[in-house]
Scaffold this active site. Structure first.
Site, PDB file in Angstrom:
ATOM      1  N   ASP A  10      -0.429   1.852  50.234  1.00  0.00           N
ATOM      2  CA  ASP A  10      -0.703   3.008  51.087  1.00  0.00           C
ATOM      3  C   ASP A  10      -2.033   2.765  51.794  1.00  0.00           C
ATOM      4  O   ASP A  10      -3.031   2.397  51.172  1.00  0.00           O
ATOM      5  CB  ASP A  10      -0.777   4.274  50.212  1.00  0.00           C
ATOM      6  CG  ASP A  10      -0.831   5.544  51.041  1.00  0.00           C
ATOM      7  OD1 ASP A  10       0.050   6.403  50.862  1.00  0.00           O
ATOM      8  OD2 ASP A  10      -1.761   5.685  51.861  1.00  0.00           O
ATOM      9  N   ASP A 105       2.475   5.070  56.798  1.00  0.00           N
ATOM     10  CA  ASP A 105       1.403   4.245  56.226  1.00  0.00           C
ATOM     11  C   ASP A 105       1.621   3.863  54.774  1.00  0.00           C
ATOM     12  O   ASP A 105       0.689   3.483  54.086  1.00  0.00           O
ATOM     13  CB  ASP A 105       0.044   4.941  56.389  1.00  0.00           C
ATOM     14  CG  ASP A 105      -0.217   5.961  55.304  1.00  0.00           C
ATOM     15  OD1 ASP A 105       0.747   6.592  54.823  1.00  0.00           O
ATOM     16  OD2 ASP A 105      -1.390   6.122  54.937  1.00  0.00           O
ATOM     17  N   GLU A 106       2.857   3.991  54.294  1.00  0.00           N
ATOM     18  CA  GLU A 106       3.081   3.582  52.896  1.00  0.00           C
ATOM     19  C   GLU A 106       4.456   2.966  52.709  1.00  0.00           C
ATOM     20  O   GLU A 106       5.373   3.226  53.492  1.00  0.00           O
ATOM     21  CB  GLU A 106       2.905   4.764  51.942  1.00  0.00           C
ATOM     22  CG  GLU A 106       3.932   5.832  52.104  1.00  0.00           C
ATOM     23  CD  GLU A 106       3.819   6.908  51.029  1.00  0.00           C
ATOM     24  OE1 GLU A 106       3.959   6.574  49.839  1.00  0.00           O
ATOM     25  OE2 GLU A 106       3.609   8.072  51.387  1.00  0.00           O
TER      26      GLU A 106
HETATM   27  P1  TTP Z   1      -1.703   9.913  53.578  1.00  0.00           P
HETATM   28  O1  TTP Z   1      -1.413   8.513  53.188  1.00  0.00           O
HETATM   29  O2  TTP Z   1      -1.270  11.018  52.667  1.00  0.00           O
HETATM   30  O3  TTP Z   1      -3.253  10.138  53.773  1.00  0.00           O
HETATM   31  P2  TTP Z   1      -4.321   9.168  54.397  1.00  0.00           P
HETATM   32  O4  TTP Z   1      -3.770   7.846  54.727  1.00  0.00           O
HETATM   33  O5  TTP Z   1      -5.001   9.904  55.510  1.00  0.00           O
HETATM   34  O6  TTP Z   1      -5.391   9.075  53.248  1.00  0.00           O
HETATM   35  P3  TTP Z   1      -5.256   8.316  51.853  1.00  0.00           P
HETATM   36  O7  TTP Z   1      -3.925   7.652  51.847  1.00  0.00           O
HETATM   37  O8  TTP Z   1      -6.386   7.347  51.849  1.00  0.00           O
HETATM   38  O9  TTP Z   1      -5.406   9.396  50.842  1.00  0.00           O
HETATM   39  O10 TTP Z   1      -1.084  10.223  54.985  1.00  0.00           O
HETATM   40  C1  TTP Z   1      -1.000   9.244  56.009  1.00  0.00           C
HETATM   41  C2  TTP Z   1      -1.222   9.832  57.364  1.00  0.00           C
HETATM   42  O11 TTP Z   1      -0.274  10.884  57.596  1.00  0.00           O
HETATM   43  C3  TTP Z   1      -2.577  10.473  57.518  1.00  0.00           C
HETATM   44  O12 TTP Z   1      -3.576   9.582  57.945  1.00  0.00           O
HETATM   45  C4  TTP Z   1      -2.327  11.557  58.521  1.00  0.00           C
HETATM   46  C5  TTP Z   1      -0.895  11.929  58.322  1.00  0.00           C
HETATM   47  N1  TTP Z   1      -0.872  13.218  57.596  1.00  0.00           N
HETATM   48  C6  TTP Z   1      -0.835  14.406  58.325  1.00  0.00           C
HETATM   49  O13 TTP Z   1      -0.814  14.381  59.557  1.00  0.00           O
HETATM   50  N2  TTP Z   1      -0.836  15.596  57.643  1.00  0.00           N
HETATM   51  C7  TTP Z   1      -0.869  15.668  56.276  1.00  0.00           C
HETATM   52  O14 TTP Z   1      -0.853  16.771  55.690  1.00  0.00           O
HETATM   53  C8  TTP Z   1      -0.894  14.437  55.531  1.00  0.00           C
HETATM   54  C9  TTP Z   1      -0.958  14.459  54.031  1.00  0.00           C
HETATM   55  C10 TTP Z   1      -0.899  13.253  56.241  1.00  0.00           C
HETATM   56 MG    MG Z   2      -2.580   6.811  53.333  1.00  0.00          MG
END
Ligand code: TTP
Ligand code: MG
Length: 394
Positions: A10, A105-106
């Site tokens: 991720d 992103d994962e």
């Molecule tokens: P995540 O992987 O949940 O979050 P992240 O990459 O920002 O942070 P980390 O993984 O380091 O905790 O989500 C990926 C992307 O999806 C995030 O950059 C933005 C988008 N997203 C939203 O637009 N709204 C949300 O509520 C979430 C959780 C994510």
């Molecule tokens: Mg992320």
């Protein structure tokens, strides 16, 4: 099930990290992607520097600006994120063809037996992180474990820019001390219910009697308990490969009307069958879902001898499950649904079927072709037409 090795990867603060590649001046600063705080709207991503001030995804931008006034607020550009995501997935694809994206992103990678290519899976994970860093400029976190759920918890635990490997057999121990809401599937509401039961950690959850959980969460309670014990048999499935196909209908009024339920079930079975044949799959399991007037929900499944894709078989199995469920409890029904799972590639010849079944299969395919051309309602069964004229007798 044989030992597997799964990687969950991720990207860290994904949208912010992309913005930083495009504008390195943002490095090391509290940054929020989501828009200017004078607008209504929420935080999409907060950088880790901003998270120290309590900022997180889905928080109103106004609140974020109050908690961290010196943060840099940017609008963001989704097209860029999609492009980075595409390149990210392409890199992963170089490491394993068994890849299941879980969003932009994962992704999960099944890397069972890939040690020999890289020395160890840990070395492989380091190589993946390095390529993403040098080619895309993005930080990533990785969890390695024997199943998907533990790999995901591990990657989250390792953030940011981390790598955690959970040894085979060490799943329960790794999970035990973590808060229950760290387990995917346990949301805020569920965590509250669990807290009231005195269940705070995943370890607590793993020891909770199954009936305590199913009473509150239905069959989701069973999954929760399995996951808390580090058990997850779900496969890494490539995109587009549906795990199940289903339809459900909620009624305006609760109903006891058995023949109405059957008619609904028929129409749903036709649609599920059509979807199934469209994907070129057959199913081995049929599941009926019922929600009663008090919102309690049950599912009943039946595993068939052969894999099937015919509307009638789906329907008949559904009706049998309905009979059984209603024999136990004759409560008013609020929702009915039917689904198929355990999908396999449709076999070319199904000579195991009796000839009458074969004719029905052929009929299904003819109807599919007509519907493809003229729309689903071009051909309708008597049941479907009847449904238009009647409303349920309660
Ligand atoms: P995540 O992987 O949940 O979050 P992240 O990459 O920002 O942070 P980390 O993984 O380091 O905790 O989500 C990926 C992307 O999806 C995030 O950059 C933005 C988008 N997203 C939203 O637009 N709204 C949300 O509520 C979430 C959780 C994510
Ligand atoms: Mg992320």
């Amino acid at each position: 099930m044989a030992n597997r090795t799964i990687i969950h990867i991720d990207l860290d603060s994904f949208f912010v990290s992309v913005e930083r590649v495009l504008n390195p001046e943002l490095n090391g600063k509290p940054v929020v992607v989501g828009g200017k705080p004078d607008r209504r709207g929420v935080v999409a991503t907060a950088s880790y520097e901003a998270r120290k001030f309590g900022l997180h995804s889905a928080m109103p931008l106004v609140t974020a600006a109050r908690l961290c006034p010196h943060a840099i607020f940017i609008e963001g550009n989704f097209a860029n994120y999609r492009e980075f995501s595409r390149k990210f997935m392409a890199i992963l694809n170089d490491f394993s063809p068994f890849i299941e994206p879980g969003g932009l992103d994962e992704a999960y990678l099944d890397v069972t037996g890939f040690e020999s290519l890289h020395g160890t899976i840990r070395k492989m994970a380091i190589a993946i992180k390095q390529r993403i860093k040098t080619e895309l400029g993005l930080p990533a976190s990785i969890g390695i474990a024997s199943c998907k759920i533990v790999a995901k918890v591990a990657s989250d635990y390792s953030k940011p820019d981390g790598l955690v490997e959970v040894p085979n057999g060490g799943e329960r121990e790794f999970l035990a001390s973590l808060a229950v809401d760290k387990l995917p599937g346990v949301g805020k509401q569920a965590a509250k219910v669990l807290k009231n039961l005195g269940i705070h950690t995943i370890g607590d959850l793993s020891h909770t009697p199954i009936h305590t959980l199913t009473e509150r969460f239905g069959i989701a309670g069973e999954t929760m308990k399995r996951h808390a014990n580090g058990i997850d048999d779900s496969q890494v499935l490539p995109p587009g490969e549906a795990k199940s196909i289903s339809r459900e209908t909620t009624f305006g009024e609760d109903t006891h009307d058995r023949s109405f339920l059957e008619d609904i079930l028929w129409v749903q079975s036709e649609k599920v069958g059509a979807d199934l044949r469209k994907t070129g799959k057959q199913a081995k399991c049929v599941t009926l879902k019922l929600r009663y007037a008090d919102f309690s929900t049950i599912t009943r499944s039946y595993t068939l001898q052969e894999s099937i894709d015919g509307d009638r078989t789906i329907f008949k199995t559904g009706v049998e499950l309905l009979d059984k469920a209603l024999a136990v409890e004759r409560r008013a029904v609020r929702l009915i649904g039917i689904g198929v799972s355990h999908l396999v590639e449709a076999s070319q010849q199904s000579n195991l079927f009796a000839s009458s079944n074969k004719r029905l299969e052929e009929l299904n395919r003819v109807i599919d072709r007509i519907r493809d051309r003229y729309g689903f309602t071009a051909i309708q069964s008597a049941r479907a037409i009847r449904l238009k004229d009647i409303s349920p007798r309660s």
